[in-house]
Structure formats: C-alpha cells, structure tokens
Design an enzyme around this catalytic site. Structure first.
Site, PDB file in Angstrom:
ATOM      1  N   GLU A 280       0.834  -1.198   0.000  1.00 59.17           N
ATOM      2  CA  GLU A 280       0.000   0.000   0.000  1.00 59.17           C
ATOM      3  C   GLU A 280       0.874   1.256   0.000  1.00 59.17           C
ATOM      4  O   GLU A 280       0.554   2.246  -0.656  1.00 59.17           O
ATOM      5  CB  GLU A 280      -0.917  -0.017   1.231  1.00 59.17           C
ATOM      6  CG  GLU A 280      -2.158   0.832   1.078  1.00 59.17           C
ATOM      7  CD  GLU A 280      -3.190   0.501   2.159  1.00 59.17           C
ATOM      8  OE1 GLU A 280      -3.971  -0.439   1.934  1.00 59.17           O
ATOM      9  OE2 GLU A 280      -3.198   1.147   3.212  1.00 59.17           O
ATOM     10  N   GLU A 283       2.012   1.727  -3.393  1.00 60.48           N
ATOM     11  CA  GLU A 283       0.883   2.215  -4.192  1.00 60.48           C
ATOM     12  C   GLU A 283       0.697   3.720  -3.976  1.00 60.48           C
ATOM     13  O   GLU A 283       0.475   4.475  -4.927  1.00 60.48           O
ATOM     14  CB  GLU A 283      -0.375   1.443  -3.774  1.00 60.48           C
ATOM     15  CG  GLU A 283      -1.582   1.665  -4.665  1.00 60.48           C
ATOM     16  CD  GLU A 283      -2.818   0.911  -4.163  1.00 60.48           C
ATOM     17  OE1 GLU A 283      -2.756   0.303  -3.064  1.00 60.48           O
ATOM     18  OE2 GLU A 283      -3.846   0.949  -4.865  1.00 60.48           O
ATOM     19  N   CYS A 300      -8.281  -2.315   4.436  1.00 60.15           N
ATOM     20  CA  CYS A 300      -8.093  -3.492   5.307  1.00 60.15           C
ATOM     21  C   CYS A 300      -9.385  -3.985   5.925  1.00 60.15           C
ATOM     22  O   CYS A 300      -9.473  -5.118   6.367  1.00 60.15           O
ATOM     23  CB  CYS A 300      -7.173  -3.157   6.478  1.00 60.15           C
ATOM     24  SG  CYS A 300      -5.651  -2.424   5.973  1.00 60.15           S
ATOM     25  N   SER A 320      -7.396   1.668  -2.036  1.00 58.26           N
ATOM     26  CA  SER A 320      -6.202   0.897  -2.337  1.00 58.26           C
ATOM     27  C   SER A 320      -6.655  -0.439  -2.914  1.00 58.26           C
ATOM     28  O   SER A 320      -7.658  -1.003  -2.479  1.00 58.26           O
ATOM     29  CB  SER A 320      -5.408   0.659  -1.057  1.00 58.26           C
ATOM     30  OG  SER A 320      -4.505  -0.400  -1.249  1.00 58.26           O
ATOM     31  N   LYS A 359     -15.191 -10.214   8.466  1.00 55.58           N
ATOM     32  CA  LYS A 359     -14.143 -11.030   7.849  1.00 55.58           C
ATOM     33  C   LYS A 359     -14.709 -12.344   7.326  1.00 55.58           C
ATOM     34  O   LYS A 359     -14.170 -12.946   6.416  1.00 55.58           O
ATOM     35  CB  LYS A 359     -13.022 -11.309   8.854  1.00 55.58           C
ATOM     36  CG  LYS A 359     -12.164 -10.096   9.164  1.00 55.58           C
ATOM     37  CD  LYS A 359     -11.133  -9.828   8.079  1.00 55.58           C
ATOM     38  CE  LYS A 359     -10.407  -8.508   8.336  1.00 55.58           C
ATOM     39  NZ  LYS A 359      -9.677  -8.038   7.141  1.00 55.58           N
ATOM     40  N   GLU A 362     -15.895 -11.435   4.038  1.00 61.71           N
ATOM     41  CA  GLU A 362     -14.763 -11.161   3.156  1.00 61.71           C
ATOM     42  C   GLU A 362     -14.147 -12.462   2.634  1.00 61.71           C
ATOM     43  O   GLU A 362     -13.847 -12.589   1.441  1.00 61.71           O
ATOM     44  CB  GLU A 362     -13.702 -10.352   3.916  1.00 61.71           C
ATOM     45  CG  GLU A 362     -12.516  -9.964   3.051  1.00 61.71           C
ATOM     46  CD  GLU A 362     -11.407  -9.296   3.855  1.00 61.71           C
ATOM     47  OE1 GLU A 362     -11.012  -8.184   3.487  1.00 61.71           O
ATOM     48  OE2 GLU A 362     -10.933  -9.877   4.856  1.00 61.71           O
ATOM     49  N   GLU A 367     -13.814 -12.878  -5.196  1.00 62.56           N
ATOM     50  CA  GLU A 367     -12.466 -12.487  -5.644  1.00 62.56           C
ATOM     51  C   GLU A 367     -11.365 -13.115  -4.798  1.00 62.56           C
ATOM     52  O   GLU A 367     -10.201 -13.079  -5.189  1.00 62.56           O
ATOM     53  CB  GLU A 367     -12.287 -10.958  -5.552  1.00 62.56           C
ATOM     54  CG  GLU A 367     -13.377 -10.089  -6.133  1.00 62.56           C
ATOM     55  CD  GLU A 367     -14.512  -9.852  -5.144  1.00 62.56           C
ATOM     56  OE1 GLU A 367     -15.534 -10.555  -5.298  1.00 62.56           O
ATOM     57  OE2 GLU A 367     -14.396  -9.011  -4.243  1.00 62.56           O
ATOM     58  N   CYS A 503     -10.096  -2.207  14.977  1.00 61.28           N
ATOM     59  CA  CYS A 503     -10.372  -3.641  15.161  1.00 61.28           C
ATOM     60  C   CYS A 503     -10.489  -4.040  16.635  1.00 61.28           C
ATOM     61  O   CYS A 503     -11.176  -5.014  16.950  1.00 61.28           O
ATOM     62  CB  CYS A 503      -9.294  -4.469  14.501  1.00 61.28           C
ATOM     63  SG  CYS A 503      -9.045  -4.025  12.784  1.00 61.28           S
TER      64      CYS A 503
END
Lengths: 573, 165
Positions: A280, A283, A300, A320, A359, A362, A367, A503
C-alpha cells in the site's frame, strides 16, 4: 453553566444541567439497573427497568430520559421501585424463550444477569410469542427475533454510529420485529456485516455465525494441514474471555493455546500487515508520483469496503487495491508457504482468528481465491475462539508464552498497530518516511493518528513533501470524511476502519465492548508495538525474504495476482 | 402468490411519474415521511417496494425507516387493493352479531383472506373497527355503500351488484 443540585438516595449530587438522573446517579456511585440504555447511543426509556421515584412526580420515572433538576429528590431503592422493576422484567421475560442453557449468550447475557440481580423468582405470564424464525442468510450474523426484547440498541448503533440503517423496528405490537425493510433476509440487504449490533445486543437476538464446528472437523481430519493466523487485535482482548483485565497483552498465551488446540502452524496476520504496508505504501508513492487517484484510502476493513461499495460506489477508485492482511495471508499460505513446506495447497486449511464478523463475509467473496481456491477457509471471531478454548478445557491464563512459527509468523511493531484506529496510518508513515526521504523519521510514534477521536487529521512533512492525512473510525465518521473528499478536500492518504476504535472494537470481540474497554485494548496495542524489536514494516526480515524468494518487488505482477483485488459497486436498496 | 402479478398490473408509469412529481417538493425532508407516503398511496392505492425506495431516496430516509412507518400504520398497505373495497366491521357490536361468520363466508366465496385482494383484482377484503353504526350490526361496506344487519345469506346478493364492471 452552573450545576444543578439534587438529592439521590439522601446524597447531595451536583450535575450538569441536561444530564439524566441515571448519569447523575452513576457519577455519585449509585447504580441504577438498565437494559435498553447504551451510553451516549441509546436512551429511550423503553424497557422501564431504570425506574426511580422522583418526589412530586405522579408515577415512577425512567431515569435514563429524566433530566436532572435543581432541588430534585430521587429515590432509587424503594419497595415501589423494586416491585415495578421486577414486574417489568417479568413482562419482558413473558415471551422470551427460556433456552439459557443452550443459548450462545449463556452466562454472558444481560437479561439473565438482570433476572439474577433483581431477584426475579417467578414468571407468572405467558406472553404471545412473535411468529418469526431465525434468519441465517448472512455469512456473518444470525438474527434470532425470538430472543429479541426490542430494546433497539442494535438499531441505534446501526443508524447512529454506523449510519448504515440495515435494521429497524418493523410492524407493530406483538408482531414488532427488528429487521431489514420488508423483512428481507439480512444477507440480501445493504448490511456491512460489522457486527456492532451483536456487540451491543443484551441477549442472543443477534450473534455471530458460529463456525467452530467446521474448525473442529478440520483439526480432526488427518488429511488436513490446518494453519491459523491471528489478527493484531485478538491478542489484547482474548484474555477477557478468561477473566483477565481488558487490554492484557497475551500474545504468547494465545500462540500456546492455539498450538494445544492442534493447529499445525501458528502464524500471524501481523506478518501480512507488514506486507500490506509495503504494497500500500508503494501504491501511495506511485499514485503521488504518477498522478494517480488521490486520496488513497485504505482497504483493510471489510465492513468499510462493503459500506463504500453500497453507499459511495463512485468513490471506489480511491480505494487501495490491496487485499486486507487476512486475505493476503490466505493467498500466501496456499502458494508461498505451500511451496516452501512442500504441502499441496489443497491439503492446507486456513483458519483466521479475527476480532471481526465482516471477515467471514470477506473470506467468502468471489475475488478471494488468489491461490486458485478459497484462500481462507474459515474465519472465527475472538468470541468463537474463546468458546473453543473453553470447550477444550484449556486454562488460558496458566499457559506459558510461546512464539509464532516461521515464516508467516514474523512481524514488527508496525504490524500490530493495525489493531487500533490510526494504526495503519502510523505504520504506513514509519515506512513511507524512510522510502521517500531515505532517512529514519524523527520519532516512530505518530501521536496525531492515535486516540479515540472520531476523525483525526494531520499534515506530515516528509522533508519537503507534505502529506495531508486523515483517520476515521466508525462509519458515520467515514461518511463525513467521504463527503469532504467529494467536496475536494486535498487529502493524500486516508485510513478508515469500520468499527469504533478500529479492530480492537470489532464486532467479533468479547462482550462487553465499550469506550473504557476500547481505550484499554488500544493501550495494549501500543505496548505490544513498543515491546517489539523491529517496529517498521520494511525491516521485517520475513517480508524481505518473501520479496526475494517469491514476489520480486512490491506491486510486481505476482503481487498483483495474489495480494491485490477489485471492488464491486452495490445497491443501497 | 396472486399478488405478484396484479401489483405490477396496477403500478403504471403514470403513477410513478406522479409520485416523482410529489416527491420533488419534499426532497431532503425526512420529517415529511408520513405525509408523502399518504399522498403516494392516494395516487397508486398502495405502496409497493419500488415506491418506498423512491421515497427513501428523495427524502433521504433509510428504507428501513420508511418500511417501519408503512408497516406500523394500518392506514398504509403494501398490497394492491381491489377495484371494490369490502370492509367488514369487527367492532364489539358487529363482532357479537356475527362479523366473523361474514369474514369466513367471504373467505370461502372469494378465496381471499382479510387484508388481501382476489386473484382477478376485483375485490379486496379488510377488517375495520367500529364504523359507528352499531345499531345496524353487523355492518359491511363496499366502497361507499353501507349495508346493515348483514348475514351470510345476504352476501352473494350484495356482491352481485358489483358484477357489472
């Protein structure tokens, strides 16, 4: 403004005008029981458990919504008050399923605790039960309306703190249900799976989808090589499940506990957090130098990702392209690690221990198959891990401290910072400063990014290059930042975390989670960072080896294949 | 369900255009939710999902709140109503004089439960509380016509008056 003076249980109490009797009593050390009340978020006087006597008032008053007044005389513990509270609780219990022994919230249920504290000794009424079945459509959360007491805590968190409004009270009377519009399944609507609802639910009306059985099955399967990764925030909260103080850093015990459960390798998401900084950070520098889309916004937090996909799809190019550390880990476990260890990726089973319910969603995203198969097989929340450890009879606090396995268990202090709001920003700046200027930063601690303030902004001087950065946590704050971006505010880099506090306040964390506990867990994160020998991601030797042996360099073709992703515009309705 | 076809049949582009026109003057006014829903229902006769989404978008109110209001008030309905609206009074007086038998008979003859609309979209049946004509109980209204002292034997006669269209 001058304070008002009132008397509560014979004690003279000074309070700010406008505060509630409940808050004033709390400050004076007088405990009034509550149920639907949630500090600073939900005060609606709905459950009528916080009743008190106010001299001169015709009836008992709900203290959470009764403002203090000068000369007010309040009694919190009279026969009438006790009788009324008990009766109200009895009425609430009249249509509550009494399945305590098999309930996911057994021994950690506010209703159960109140029944005990108020001395409820009988339930004389059998109320009409609502005609609804549990909703298991979401990959992250289960709604069980039968156990709902309609306190609306979840509704106010979802609407005010997250501004998602996925659920609200629908219908009327006995049929009232907290649900999405048209009673649609939670899995089909614009819910971001953050689990803040589950965190504030006093009962088990909303809870995480329990996947411990899948992990037990994998662990018992001799054909499976079961590896586990632990998110940064879990090491400062899992101790709470075993009676340790909030914020206790129990990294070593956590590793030992997982080894005793039978995982083949104990790895650390902090490793891929360091890797995220490399990707990142590169990037960001690339976008700055080549005129790419700015500001760059972190990616994230899967609840945050789903939020922007639903509510601000036009801003997706700002994100990102980096996968989250959890997903980078999964992709590498089934490629790099599989190759190194000489194990077929089909035999590797990746379990994540996350402070997060999103999560779970996710890991199931289409993907997330960089390795050619599901990169992460099962995600467990901190609470689910606690449950497994208890079931295994592991005496957590008596465990010795053990170390993570090589190579995906090696990390720096920057990696652990990801667990707190501002952490990704701080970790990124530690590395970006060196990459851009070639010098070490004057201080590793980047205090502007720290703390529980909703939106934090700063301008950072990288020896001539000024970087305008911002940090937001909680989606209402994220929305505010996105509006500023839309209005052209010249940010370069923004960190967004879905949950308040980052988190450490995730929807999969131990219950209760409140601001006091968030602050303690945050302190735990910073002490874990300070205790690390290496505190900058680019100094992580295992990350350096990964680039040398496998990926080449940040943003390489292989990195893109395994560590980067794309996003999906979604509808709000 | 029988509703799925008839609702689309009733929701026309003209309806939606009219709803859009109404919404234009309430843009960004969450406080006008009930008023807007009321007006929209007056145009279409009911509040399908599509219309509630429009209301949510224009007024900047979460859809969960819009549906919360629609499902709370019995005035609002998400099901299309029939060309003729039958109301059966189930207030105390009508109830004790046999309102329930009337509802059962209607359900049997028209194959429709209270709150629903017949498959052909001709009749909808709803239960109401006290129409203020207790002396005539049990009372049934069809559109603006009031019928008193109704018994199951009279229902077919009453409904046949609406056969023509």
């Amino acid at each position: 403004m001058s304070q008002v003076m009132l008397t509560i249980d014979g004690i003279q109490v000074a309070a700010e005008p406008g505060t509630s009797v409940l808050e004033a009593a709390k400050k004076a050390g007088i405990k009034i029981p509550t149920l639907c009340y949630l500090e600073e978020i939900n005060a609606i006087g709905a459950c009528r458990i916080c009743l008190v006597e106010v001299q001169g008032a015709r009836t008992l008053q709900t203290s959470c919504v009764t403002p203090v007044a000068d000369g007010m005389v309040v009694r919190t513990n009279t026969p009438a008050v006790r009788r009324a509270r008990k009766l109200n609780l009895e009425l609430i219990m009249s249509n509550h399923p009494r399945e305590c022994l098999t309930c996911p919230r057994n021994t950690n249920c506010e209703l159960q605790r109140l029944a005990s504290e108020l001395g409820l000794d009988e339930i004389r009424f059998a109320g009409d039960t609502p005609p609804y079945e549990p909703d298991r459509s979401s990959p992250s959360l289960v709604r069980d309306p039968r156990k709902c007491i309609l306190c609306r805590r979840c509704v106010s968190v979802c609407e005010k703190v997250q501004q998602v409004s996925a659920i609200a009270p629908q219908e009327r009377g006995f049929k009232t249900i907290v649900a999405p519009a048209f009673l649609e399944p939670l899995g089909d609507v614009a819910c971001v799976n953050c689990g803040q609802c589950a965190l504030v639910c006093p009962t088990a009306a909303i809870h995480e989808k329990d996947q411990t059985a899948e992990v037990w099955a994998a662990l018992a399967d001799p054909g499976k090589h079961v590896v586990v990764q632990t998110a940064p925030a879990v090491r400062v909260s899992i101790g709470e499940m075993f009676g340790l103080a909030p914020g206790s850093v129990v990294t070593g015990q956590l590793v030992a506990a997982l080894r005793r459960l039978g995982f083949a390798k104990i790895f650390d998401t902090d490793f891929t957090a360091d890797l995220t900084i490399m990707e990142e950070g590169s990037e960001l520098i690339k976008r700055l130098r080549e005129g790419g889309k700015l500001p760059l916004i972190t990616s994230c937090s899967p609840g945050w990702i789903k939020f922007i996909e639903h509510f601000y799809p036009e801003l997706l190019p700002h994100l990102s392209t980096c996968k989250s550390p959890q997903q980078m880990f999964g992709a590498l476990a089934k490629t790099y690690y599989a190759e190194k260890a000489g194990i077929s990726p089909d035999d590797i089973f990746v379990v994540s221990i996350m402070p997060c319910t999103a999560k779970k969603f996710e890991a199931g995203r289409e993907e997330m198959n960089g390795s050619g198969r599901r990169d992460v097989d099962v995600v467990l929340t901190t609470r689910e891990l606690g449950k497994m450890l208890k079931e295994a009879g592991i005496d957590f606090s008596a465990l010795p401290e053990e170390a993570y396995d090589d190579p995906l268990g090696i990390s720096t202090g920057a990696g652990v910072l990801f667990g707190s709001t501002g952490g990704v920003m701080e970790a990124a700046l530690r590395t970006a400063y060196e990459l851009v200027t070639g010098d070490t930063p004057p201080s590793l601690d980047f205090n502007e990014a720290r703390g529980l303030e909703g939106i934090k902004e700063a301008s950072v001087d990288l020896k001539g290059t000024t970087l305008n950065v911002a940090v937001a946590h909680g989606l209402a704050n994220a929305r505010e930042i996105l509006e500023r971006v839309k209005n052209g505010h010249p940010y370069h880099f923004i960190e967004v975390m879905c949950c308040p506090g980052g988190c450490i306040g995730g929807g999969g964390q131990p219950i209760p989670t409140n601001n006091e506990i968030r602050a303690k867990r945050t302190a735990g994160i910073y002490s874990a960072d300070r205790a690390m020998q290496l505190r900058k991601s680019h100094e992580n030797p295992a990350v350096q080896a990964l680039y040398q042996e496998f990926l080449g360099e940040p943003l390489s073709h292989k990195s893109h294949e395994l560590l980067h992703t794309r996003y999906v515009p979604r509808s709000r309705y | 369900m029988s509703n799925s076809c008839s609702c689309h049949a009733q929701l026309t582009p003209d309806h939606l255009a009219e709803v859009d026109r109404i919404l234009e003057s309430y843009r960004g006014q969450p406080g006008s939710l009930i008023q807007v829903l009321h007006k929209a229902q007056n145009v279409i006769g009911y509040l399908p999902r599509e219309v509630q989404v429009k209301v949510a978008e224009k007024l900047d109110v979460p859809l969960t709140r819009v549906y919360g209001v629609v499902s709370f008030y019995s005035l609002f309905t998400t099901k299309p109503k029939g060309r003729h609206k039958i109301h059966v009074c189930a207030g105390t007086a009508c109830y004790v004089r046999g309102a329930n038998q009337l509802l059962n008979k209607l359900e049997e003859d028209l194959q429709v439960k209270p709150g629903d609309t017949t498959e052909d979209g001709k009749f909808s049946v709803d239960v109401v509380r006290c129409l203020g004509a207790c002396g005539l109980g049990p009372v049934v209204t069809v559109d603006d016509d009031v019928y008193g002292r109704v018994h199951t034997g009279k229902l077919a006669d009453i409904l046949s008056k609406y056969d023509k269209e």
